[in-house]
Design an enzyme around this catalytic site. Structure first.
Site, PDB file in Angstrom:
ATOM      1  N   TYR A  32       0.834  -1.205   0.000  1.00  0.00           N
ATOM      2  CA  TYR A  32       0.000   0.000   0.000  1.00  0.00           C
ATOM      3  C   TYR A  32       0.861   1.244   0.000  1.00  0.00           C
ATOM      4  CZ  TYR A  32       1.026   1.064   4.924  1.00  0.00           C
ATOM      5  OH  TYR A  32       1.658   1.403   6.092  1.00  0.00           O
ATOM      6  N   LYS A 145       6.588  -1.790   1.875  1.00  0.00           N
ATOM      7  CA  LYS A 145       5.376  -1.209   2.477  1.00  0.00           C
ATOM      8  C   LYS A 145       4.214  -2.179   2.293  1.00  0.00           C
ATOM      9  CE  LYS A 145       3.297   3.331   3.142  1.00  0.00           C
ATOM     10  NZ  LYS A 145       3.452   3.431   4.599  1.00  0.00           N
ATOM     11  N   GLU A 177      12.705   2.746  14.001  1.00  0.00           N
ATOM     12  CA  GLU A 177      11.753   3.778  13.548  1.00  0.00           C
ATOM     13  C   GLU A 177      10.495   3.712  14.390  1.00  0.00           C
ATOM     14  OE1 GLU A 177      10.138   3.028   9.602  1.00  0.00           O
ATOM     15  OE2 GLU A 177      10.174   0.871   9.946  1.00  0.00           O
ATOM     16  N   LEU A 201      11.279   1.479   6.979  1.00  0.00           N
ATOM     17  CA  LEU A 201      10.677   1.957   5.745  1.00  0.00           C
ATOM     18  C   LEU A 201      11.354   3.289   5.413  1.00  0.00           C
ATOM     19  CD1 LEU A 201       8.316   1.475   3.674  1.00  0.00           C
ATOM     20  CD2 LEU A 201       7.159   3.303   4.919  1.00  0.00           C
TER      21      LEU A 201
HETATM   22  N1  PDD Z   1       3.032   5.162   7.473  1.00  0.00           N
HETATM   23  N2  PDD Z   1       7.779   3.951   8.823  1.00  0.00           N
HETATM   24  C1  PDD Z   1       6.641   3.227   8.878  1.00  0.00           C
HETATM   25  C2  PDD Z   1       6.662   1.899   9.543  1.00  0.00           C
HETATM   26  C3  PDD Z   1       5.461   3.750   8.321  1.00  0.00           C
HETATM   27  O1  PDD Z   1       4.322   3.021   8.378  1.00  0.00           O
HETATM   28  C4  PDD Z   1       5.477   5.036   7.729  1.00  0.00           C
HETATM   29  C5  PDD Z   1       4.260   5.653   7.112  1.00  0.00           C
HETATM   30  C6  PDD Z   1       6.697   5.755   7.701  1.00  0.00           C
HETATM   31  C7  PDD Z   1       6.800   7.092   7.057  1.00  0.00           C
HETATM   32  O2  PDD Z   1       6.719   6.985   5.667  1.00  0.00           O
HETATM   33  P1  PDD Z   1       6.185   8.180   4.767  1.00  0.00           P
HETATM   34  O3  PDD Z   1       6.971   9.391   5.132  1.00  0.00           O
HETATM   35  O4  PDD Z   1       6.466   7.738   3.389  1.00  0.00           O
HETATM   36  O5  PDD Z   1       4.718   8.360   5.059  1.00  0.00           O
HETATM   37  C8  PDD Z   1       7.822   5.153   8.254  1.00  0.00           C
HETATM   38  C9  PDD Z   1       1.845   5.598   6.770  1.00  0.00           C
HETATM   39  C10 PDD Z   1       1.619   7.059   6.803  1.00  0.00           C
HETATM   40  C11 PDD Z   1       0.657   4.775   7.247  1.00  0.00           C
HETATM   41  O6  PDD Z   1       0.831   3.585   7.340  1.00  0.00           O
HETATM   42  O7  PDD Z   1      -0.420   5.319   7.476  1.00  0.00           O
END
Ligand code: PDD
Length: 276
Positions: A32, A145, A177, A201
């Protein structure tokens, strides 16, 4: 009327049907993306669809449409839903087939998606959040992801049970993270964050913020650090599509530290605000 993407097509939300044999249900076998929309315009859409494609490749899946077609489809959804400020959620599962661990390479992937209004979380970004430090129990491909997010959701629940907004995870003492965000520490005007390996991620917001920090003249060390170093941080913040740049005012649990929202975090928030 609300529209969604159902099996690659835009239809009225009420008419969308999910197949009980979708591998997403049985195995969390899918990927996703969450993409932010500001003033009707998707932010860093190109980076998100590229990562979507990379996630697919890493899971031996094939995107059923080109990246430009995918961008067009998502843009059309934003327009149909007249979304101004919010997010696009898009997912692709491997396909629909009777439950079997062994997947076939002939499965037809299923793309679904929707939009949701979401204003920026101004109050949290102004005052900062409390975070809960806990063990990272996830698998070893956190760079993908995938919709299979059990480790992340358990960590988030644990944080909430301690009145914290986010969980900050560590693997054998090395900070990785957040449960849905990346972490940055600042010490002596240098930014530190975990390198983009298989253990985190590589957030799009992380990448944007690293670029902005460097433009502002700061050094950024993409280095793994132990959780004990958090005690010596001058400032700390998380980044993500939904939280943007959100300062941390306290770490709790396995690390106990209280922090002020600092000037470099504020500067990065301003730079990010201009970028969006
Ligand atoms: N989550 N690390 C993890 C485990 C994440 O699920 C996310 C983002 C990030 C940050 O990634 P980005 O800057 O590309 O949004 C880091 C999204 C927002 C979610 O699952 O809703």
């Amino acid at each position: 009327m609300e529209y969604v993407i159902d099996n690659g097509h835009i239809i009225v939300a009420d008419q969308a049907k999910i197949d009980r044999n979708d591998r997403g249900y049985h195995f969390g076998d899918g990927i996703y993306e969450v993409i932010r929309v500001y003033n009707g315009k998707p932010f860093t859409m190109d980076m998100h669809v590229k990562r979507f494609e990379e996630s697919a490749k890493k899971l031996d899946m094939v995107l059923t449409l080109s990246l430009s077609k995918l961008e067009e489809l998502l843009m059309e959804l934003v327009k149909k839903n007249a979304l101004q400020d919010g997010i696009i959620y898009v997912q692709m599962t491997r396909g629909i087939s009777p439950r079997n661990h062994l997947y076939s390479r002939n499965e037809k992937a299923v793309i679904t998606g929707y939009t949701q209004e979401m204003p920026s979380k101004v109050e949290l970004q102004q005052n900062g959040i409390d975070v809960w430090v806990t063990d990272d129990i996830r698998w070893l491909r956190c760079d993908i992801k995938t919709i299979n997010l059990l480790g992340n959701v358990l960590a988030k629940r644990e944080a909430a049970d301690h009145d914290c907004h986010e969980a900050i995870q560590h693997r054998n003492g090395i900070v990785t993270e957040g449960s849905s965000s990346n972490l940055f520490l600042i010490k002596d005007r240098i930014l530190y964050t975990h390198p983009a390996t298989n253990l985190i991620l590589n957030g799009i917001t992380r990448q944007v913020v690293i670029g902005l920090a460097k433009e502002l003249g700061y050094e950024v060390f993409e280095e793994a650090f132990p959780k004990d170093v958090i005690e010596h941080a001058d400032e700390a913040f998380i980044t993500s599509t939904t939280s943007e740049v959100t300062p941390i005012k306290s770490f709790q649990g396995q690390v106990e530290v209280t922090l002020e929202v600092g000037p470099i975090t504020r500067q990065l928030q301003e730079a990010f605000e201009k970028e969006k």
